[in-house]
Every structure is written in C-alpha cells, then in structure tokens.
Design a protein around this motif. Structure first.
Motif, PDB file in Angstrom:
ATOM      1  N   ARG A 163     -18.817  67.485  27.392  1.00  0.00           N
ATOM      2  CA  ARG A 163     -19.206  67.527  28.798  1.00  0.00           C
ATOM      3  C   ARG A 163     -20.613  68.103  28.940  1.00  0.00           C
ATOM      4  O   ARG A 163     -21.161  68.657  27.985  1.00  0.00           O
ATOM      5  CB  ARG A 163     -18.213  68.374  29.601  1.00  0.00           C
ATOM      6  CG  ARG A 163     -18.191  69.846  29.213  1.00  0.00           C
ATOM      7  CD  ARG A 163     -17.139  70.609  29.995  1.00  0.00           C
ATOM      8  NE  ARG A 163     -17.093  72.014  29.600  1.00  0.00           N
ATOM      9  CZ  ARG A 163     -17.869  72.964  30.124  1.00  0.00           C
ATOM     10  NH1 ARG A 163     -18.767  72.641  31.059  1.00  0.00           N
ATOM     11  NH2 ARG A 163     -17.765  74.218  29.724  1.00  0.00           N
ATOM     12  N   TYR A 164     -21.173  67.935  30.139  1.00  0.00           N
ATOM     13  CA  TYR A 164     -22.506  68.469  30.420  1.00  0.00           C
ATOM     14  C   TYR A 164     -22.426  69.968  30.667  1.00  0.00           C
ATOM     15  O   TYR A 164     -21.449  70.470  31.224  1.00  0.00           O
ATOM     16  CB  TYR A 164     -23.104  67.776  31.651  1.00  0.00           C
ATOM     17  CG  TYR A 164     -23.533  66.347  31.380  1.00  0.00           C
ATOM     18  CD1 TYR A 164     -24.828  66.054  30.972  1.00  0.00           C
ATOM     19  CD2 TYR A 164     -22.624  65.297  31.525  1.00  0.00           C
ATOM     20  CE1 TYR A 164     -25.222  64.746  30.713  1.00  0.00           C
ATOM     21  CE2 TYR A 164     -23.005  63.984  31.266  1.00  0.00           C
ATOM     22  CZ  TYR A 164     -24.296  63.718  30.860  1.00  0.00           C
ATOM     23  OH  TYR A 164     -24.678  62.429  30.587  1.00  0.00           O
ATOM     24  N   HIS A 165     -23.469  70.682  30.243  1.00  0.00           N
ATOM     25  CA  HIS A 165     -23.562  72.131  30.445  1.00  0.00           C
ATOM     26  C   HIS A 165     -24.855  72.444  31.186  1.00  0.00           C
ATOM     27  O   HIS A 165     -25.769  73.074  30.656  1.00  0.00           O
ATOM     28  CB  HIS A 165     -23.526  72.861  29.096  1.00  0.00           C
ATOM     29  CG  HIS A 165     -22.213  72.760  28.388  1.00  0.00           C
ATOM     30  ND1 HIS A 165     -21.246  73.745  28.448  1.00  0.00           N
ATOM     31  CD2 HIS A 165     -21.677  71.771  27.617  1.00  0.00           C
ATOM     32  CE1 HIS A 165     -20.183  73.376  27.740  1.00  0.00           C
ATOM     33  NE2 HIS A 165     -20.421  72.183  27.223  1.00  0.00           N
ATOM     34  N   GLY A 166     -24.932  71.967  32.425  1.00  0.00           N
ATOM     35  CA  GLY A 166     -26.140  72.179  33.213  1.00  0.00           C
ATOM     36  C   GLY A 166     -27.342  71.523  32.555  1.00  0.00           C
ATOM     37  O   GLY A 166     -27.276  70.376  32.117  1.00  0.00           O
ATOM     38  N   THR A 167     -28.433  72.273  32.442  1.00  0.00           N
ATOM     39  CA  THR A 167     -29.662  71.742  31.838  1.00  0.00           C
ATOM     40  C   THR A 167     -29.790  72.107  30.358  1.00  0.00           C
ATOM     41  O   THR A 167     -30.828  71.861  29.752  1.00  0.00           O
ATOM     42  CB  THR A 167     -30.899  72.278  32.586  1.00  0.00           C
ATOM     43  OG1 THR A 167     -30.897  73.711  32.553  1.00  0.00           O
ATOM     44  CG2 THR A 167     -30.897  71.802  34.037  1.00  0.00           C
ATOM     45  N   LYS A 168     -28.722  72.676  29.788  1.00  0.00           N
ATOM     46  CA  LYS A 168     -28.775  73.055  28.369  1.00  0.00           C
ATOM     47  C   LYS A 168     -28.807  71.810  27.486  1.00  0.00           C
ATOM     48  O   LYS A 168     -28.109  70.831  27.754  1.00  0.00           O
ATOM     49  CB  LYS A 168     -27.572  73.922  28.004  1.00  0.00           C
ATOM     50  CG  LYS A 168     -27.591  75.305  28.642  1.00  0.00           C
ATOM     51  CD  LYS A 168     -26.385  76.125  28.199  1.00  0.00           C
ATOM     52  CE  LYS A 168     -26.412  77.511  28.822  1.00  0.00           C
ATOM     53  NZ  LYS A 168     -25.227  78.323  28.404  1.00  0.00           N
ATOM     54  N   LEU A 169     -29.617  71.878  26.429  1.00  0.00           N
ATOM     55  CA  LEU A 169     -29.714  70.768  25.480  1.00  0.00           C
ATOM     56  C   LEU A 169     -28.836  71.003  24.249  1.00  0.00           C
ATOM     57  O   LEU A 169     -28.395  70.040  23.614  1.00  0.00           O
ATOM     58  CB  LEU A 169     -31.174  70.574  25.051  1.00  0.00           C
ATOM     59  CG  LEU A 169     -32.178  70.315  26.183  1.00  0.00           C
ATOM     60  CD1 LEU A 169     -33.580  70.111  25.612  1.00  0.00           C
ATOM     61  CD2 LEU A 169     -31.764  69.110  27.016  1.00  0.00           C
ATOM     62  N   PHE A 170     -28.611  72.272  23.908  1.00  0.00           N
ATOM     63  CA  PHE A 170     -27.739  72.629  22.786  1.00  0.00           C
ATOM     64  C   PHE A 170     -26.779  73.731  23.242  1.00  0.00           C
ATOM     65  O   PHE A 170     -27.109  74.554  24.097  1.00  0.00           O
ATOM     66  CB  PHE A 170     -28.545  73.150  21.597  1.00  0.00           C
ATOM     67  CG  PHE A 170     -29.325  72.091  20.856  1.00  0.00           C
ATOM     68  CD1 PHE A 170     -28.724  71.326  19.860  1.00  0.00           C
ATOM     69  CD2 PHE A 170     -30.658  71.860  21.164  1.00  0.00           C
ATOM     70  CE1 PHE A 170     -29.445  70.352  19.179  1.00  0.00           C
ATOM     71  CE2 PHE A 170     -31.391  70.890  20.488  1.00  0.00           C
ATOM     72  CZ  PHE A 170     -30.778  70.136  19.491  1.00  0.00           C
ATOM     73  N   ILE A 171     -25.585  73.740  22.656  1.00  0.00           N
ATOM     74  CA  ILE A 171     -24.634  74.827  22.891  1.00  0.00           C
ATOM     75  C   ILE A 171     -23.983  75.166  21.552  1.00  0.00           C
ATOM     76  O   ILE A 171     -24.108  74.403  20.575  1.00  0.00           O
ATOM     77  CB  ILE A 171     -23.530  74.438  23.900  1.00  0.00           C
ATOM     78  CG1 ILE A 171     -22.711  73.254  23.360  1.00  0.00           C
ATOM     79  CG2 ILE A 171     -24.122  74.139  25.257  1.00  0.00           C
ATOM     80  CD1 ILE A 171     -21.414  73.027  24.127  1.00  0.00           C
ATOM     81  N   ARG A 172     -23.318  76.298  21.508  1.00  0.00           N
ATOM     82  CA  ARG A 172     -22.559  76.674  20.305  1.00  0.00           C
ATOM     83  C   ARG A 172     -21.074  76.464  20.577  1.00  0.00           C
ATOM     84  O   ARG A 172     -20.537  76.932  21.569  1.00  0.00           O
ATOM     85  CB  ARG A 172     -22.823  78.124  19.916  1.00  0.00           C
ATOM     86  CG  ARG A 172     -24.183  78.326  19.281  1.00  0.00           C
ATOM     87  CD  ARG A 172     -24.243  79.613  18.460  1.00  0.00           C
ATOM     88  NE  ARG A 172     -25.473  79.670  17.703  1.00  0.00           N
ATOM     89  CZ  ARG A 172     -25.648  79.121  16.505  1.00  0.00           C
ATOM     90  NH1 ARG A 172     -24.635  78.466  15.927  1.00  0.00           N
ATOM     91  NH2 ARG A 172     -26.795  79.214  15.879  1.00  0.00           N
ATOM     92  N   GLU A 173     -20.457  75.725  19.669  1.00  0.00           N
ATOM     93  CA  GLU A 173     -19.029  75.428  19.808  1.00  0.00           C
ATOM     94  C   GLU A 173     -18.362  75.650  18.460  1.00  0.00           C
ATOM     95  O   GLU A 173     -18.712  75.007  17.468  1.00  0.00           O
ATOM     96  CB  GLU A 173     -18.842  73.979  20.273  1.00  0.00           C
ATOM     97  CG  GLU A 173     -17.436  73.665  20.736  1.00  0.00           C
ATOM     98  CD  GLU A 173     -17.344  72.278  21.337  1.00  0.00           C
ATOM     99  OE1 GLU A 173     -17.137  71.310  20.565  1.00  0.00           O
ATOM    100  OE2 GLU A 173     -17.488  72.150  22.572  1.00  0.00           O
ATOM    101  N   HIS A 174     -17.416  76.596  18.425  1.00  0.00           N
ATOM    102  CA  HIS A 174     -16.751  76.976  17.164  1.00  0.00           C
ATOM    103  C   HIS A 174     -17.765  77.410  16.120  1.00  0.00           C
ATOM    104  O   HIS A 174     -17.638  77.086  14.930  1.00  0.00           O
ATOM    105  CB  HIS A 174     -15.908  75.804  16.629  1.00  0.00           C
ATOM    106  CG  HIS A 174     -14.917  75.275  17.623  1.00  0.00           C
ATOM    107  ND1 HIS A 174     -13.919  76.039  18.183  1.00  0.00           N
ATOM    108  CD2 HIS A 174     -14.800  74.027  18.166  1.00  0.00           C
ATOM    109  CE1 HIS A 174     -13.202  75.296  19.011  1.00  0.00           C
ATOM    110  NE2 HIS A 174     -13.724  74.076  19.042  1.00  0.00           N
ATOM    111  N   GLY A 175     -18.783  78.137  16.580  1.00  0.00           N
ATOM    112  CA  GLY A 175     -19.786  78.673  15.666  1.00  0.00           C
ATOM    113  C   GLY A 175     -20.833  77.677  15.207  1.00  0.00           C
ATOM    114  O   GLY A 175     -21.736  78.006  14.444  1.00  0.00           O
ATOM    115  N   LYS A 176     -20.745  76.422  15.682  1.00  0.00           N
ATOM    116  CA  LYS A 176     -21.691  75.384  15.283  1.00  0.00           C
ATOM    117  C   LYS A 176     -22.551  74.974  16.479  1.00  0.00           C
ATOM    118  O   LYS A 176     -22.055  74.818  17.589  1.00  0.00           O
ATOM    119  CB  LYS A 176     -20.939  74.162  14.752  1.00  0.00           C
ATOM    120  CG  LYS A 176     -21.850  73.034  14.283  1.00  0.00           C
ATOM    121  CD  LYS A 176     -21.033  71.835  13.819  1.00  0.00           C
ATOM    122  CE  LYS A 176     -21.935  70.687  13.412  1.00  0.00           C
ATOM    123  NZ  LYS A 176     -21.163  69.485  12.988  1.00  0.00           N
TER     124      LYS A 176
END
Length: 326
Positions: A177-190
């Motif tokens: 899914r989209y996270h606002g204007t973020k281009l990268f996120i961390r998911e399960h440490g990755k």
C-alpha cells in the motif's frame, strides 16, 4: 545562435529556480483543482512565450521561430503522452492527492533523460550529417504507425510494466500500500520500495520511449542544442498542471493521433530534404515560418474535427437511445 557558457549556466539556474517553485507549490499532497491547474498552465505558457520573445529581442528571429515551433511540437506530443500517464495512474491506483507528486518527479526524470538524449543527438549530428536520413525515416515510419493504430483503433487500454521495472520491483520488494509521500519503508527489518516510487520509475522509463520520437522531431526543426533543450524544458514543466486541466478532455481529442502523425511525417520529410541539401543535392528546404504554420494549422484542424466528431457521436447515441426507449 551563438550561446555562451554564461548564458547556458544562467538558463539552467533559471529553469532550476522555476522547478523549485513548482516543487514548493506542490510539496503538500492535495487534490489539484481545475482552477489551480488552469492558472499554472497559463503561467507556464506565458513564461515560454516570454522566453521566445526574449530570443527575438536579444537573439535572432530565426532562433525565436525555431523555439516556438519546437515548443508547440513538443507540447503537442506531450499531450499525447498524457494518455499513457493516465493509464499508469490507473494501473497502480495512485490516490488523487499523490498524483501531482508523481508527475512532478516524473517530469524531473524526463528532463534529465531529455538532456542526455539532446547532448548525444547534438554530438552525433555535429559529426555525422547522414544521421538526418535516419531521423527522417524514423519519423515517417512513426507517422505511418500512428495512422495505422488510429485507423484500427488498436490503443492500449492498460499499462504493462516492462522487464526492467519488474526486475527492480523483484530485487527491492514493493509494499502492498501507499505510505504518503514516502519512497522507501522498512518492513520486517528490510528496506523496500513503496508503490509511489514504482509509479515514478514507470513514468520516467516510459519517457525514454517518448523521447525516441520527440527528440528527432525537434532536431528536424532546429539543430541548436540550446533551443532544443529549452523548448523541451518549457514543454515538460507545465505538463503536470496540464494533466489535471485536460485529463477529462483527452478522450475527446479523437483525431489527435492523426494530427501528430501528419506533424511527424512533415518533419520527417523536412529532415530528409535537409540531409539531401547538406550533401549537395539541390532541393528546396522548408523554412521555419512554413513549419510553424503547418504545425499550428494541423493542431487547430484536428482539435476542431475531434470536437465535431465527439459531438456527432454523442448526438447519434442520444438519438439511438431515444429510439429504443420509444
């Protein structure tokens, strides 16, 4: 036109400042209204017109005419590209308030790619005049292909990701899914990409294909790298606002492909004649005033015929519905 290093630097700084203003205006995600899009579309067109007038006053009439011809051609080709942008937005279900951010970065990527293509094209033209034959033949082929697609009604209804984009997604992973204007996120440490970055890359990569016909087209109108670059820059920088202004009207421009095919074919012939002239063959060359008149005339005619055709189709559908109801 002779362009000094100082003028190049000032022009790039000026364009960078305009891009910064554009970014500042659209930094906060929001739904772009018709009024906002209309105002800024007019602003960008006025800025382009002032630049062209500046070339006339401080440069030459030839340079000014070439700029306006190049700007109008690139702008018309950009309008056609908006069809693909709409497909990309639909493919990735981009929230309306994030679309202006996607387009802003997409245009920035496009500007960088165009600058690279222009520099390469200018270097090739300066050393190999026969490349005009290739450019001309390619534009004529593209024109014919556009006509065939328009006649067959074979237009893509869905955007398909290319292999490069798919490989990037596979390597880095994409959030669900989209996270606002973020281009990268961390998911399960990755660290993974967001769909927003994927859409930006899709638009940037798509512009490589767009540049394949638009860059040869403008080189057919002028071989001055400064005019080629500035015409492309001004045509692209107002593209974001134009997307929101005429997005709903694009489907009404049913004859746009025919108009663009005529323009590309015309410029292709112009390039071939220029190449023959450069090789000592006595053939007539098409002047910039004639080119400008043909380009504007074709766009005006295709716009009028498109609106008439859509109006007639709507009337025919309404009449058919009334007959069924009766």
């Amino acid at each position: 036109m002779e362009v000094s290093l100082t003028l190049w630097v000032l022009t790039i700084l000026g364009l960078t400042a305009l891009i910064a203003v554009d970014f500042f205006i659209g930094r906060k995600p929001h739904d772009v209204s018709i009024k906002e899009a209309g105002i800024w579309t007019v602003v960008w067109i006025v800025l382009a017109a002032l630049f062209g007038i500046g070339l006339l006053i401080f440069g030459t009439s030839q340079a000014s005419g070439e700029f306006f011809a190049g700007f109008i051609t690139e702008k018309s080709l950009s309008v056609d590209n908006l069809f693909v942008f709409i497909l990309i937005m639909a493919k990735f279900s981009v929230p309306s308030q994030l679309q202006q951010r996607v387009l802003l970065f997409g245009v920035l990527i496009a500007l960088v790619l165009r600058a690279i293509f222009i520099a390469a094209g200018a270097a090739v033209i300066a050393n190999f005049s026969w490349v005009f034959y290739i450019f001309g033949a390619f534009l004529i082929y593209t024109a014919w292909k556009l006509i065939q697609e328009a006649r067959s009604g074979d237009e893509e209804e869905e955007f398909e990701e290319n292999r490069l984009l798919k490989s990037v997604e596979k390597k880095f992973g994409v959030a669900d899914r989209y996270h606002g204007t973020k281009l990268f996120i961390r998911e399960h440490g990755k660290k993974i990409m967001t769909p927003l970055l994927v859409v930006m890359l899709a638009i940037g990569m798509t512009d490589i294909l767009f540049a394949m016909d638009s860059i040869p087209a403008i080189f057919g109108l002028t071989q001055d790298p400064y005019i080629v670059f500035t015409a492309n820059a001004f045509a692209l920088m107002g593209l974001r606002q134009l997307y929101f202004l005429i997005g709903g009207l694009l489907k009404k421009l049913v004859h746009l492909s025919y108009g663009l095919s005529v323009i590309l074919g015309f410029i292709g012939v112009k390039l071939v004649l220029h190449a023959l002239h450069e090789n000592g063959v006595h053939v007539p060359e098409i002047s910039i005033p004639v080119s400008l008149a043909v380009i504007c005339g074709v766009l005006i005619i295709t716009t009028i015929t498109s609106l008439v055709a859509v109006k007639r189709q709507a009337a025919a559908e309404a009449s058919s519905k009334d007959s069924i109801d009766a």
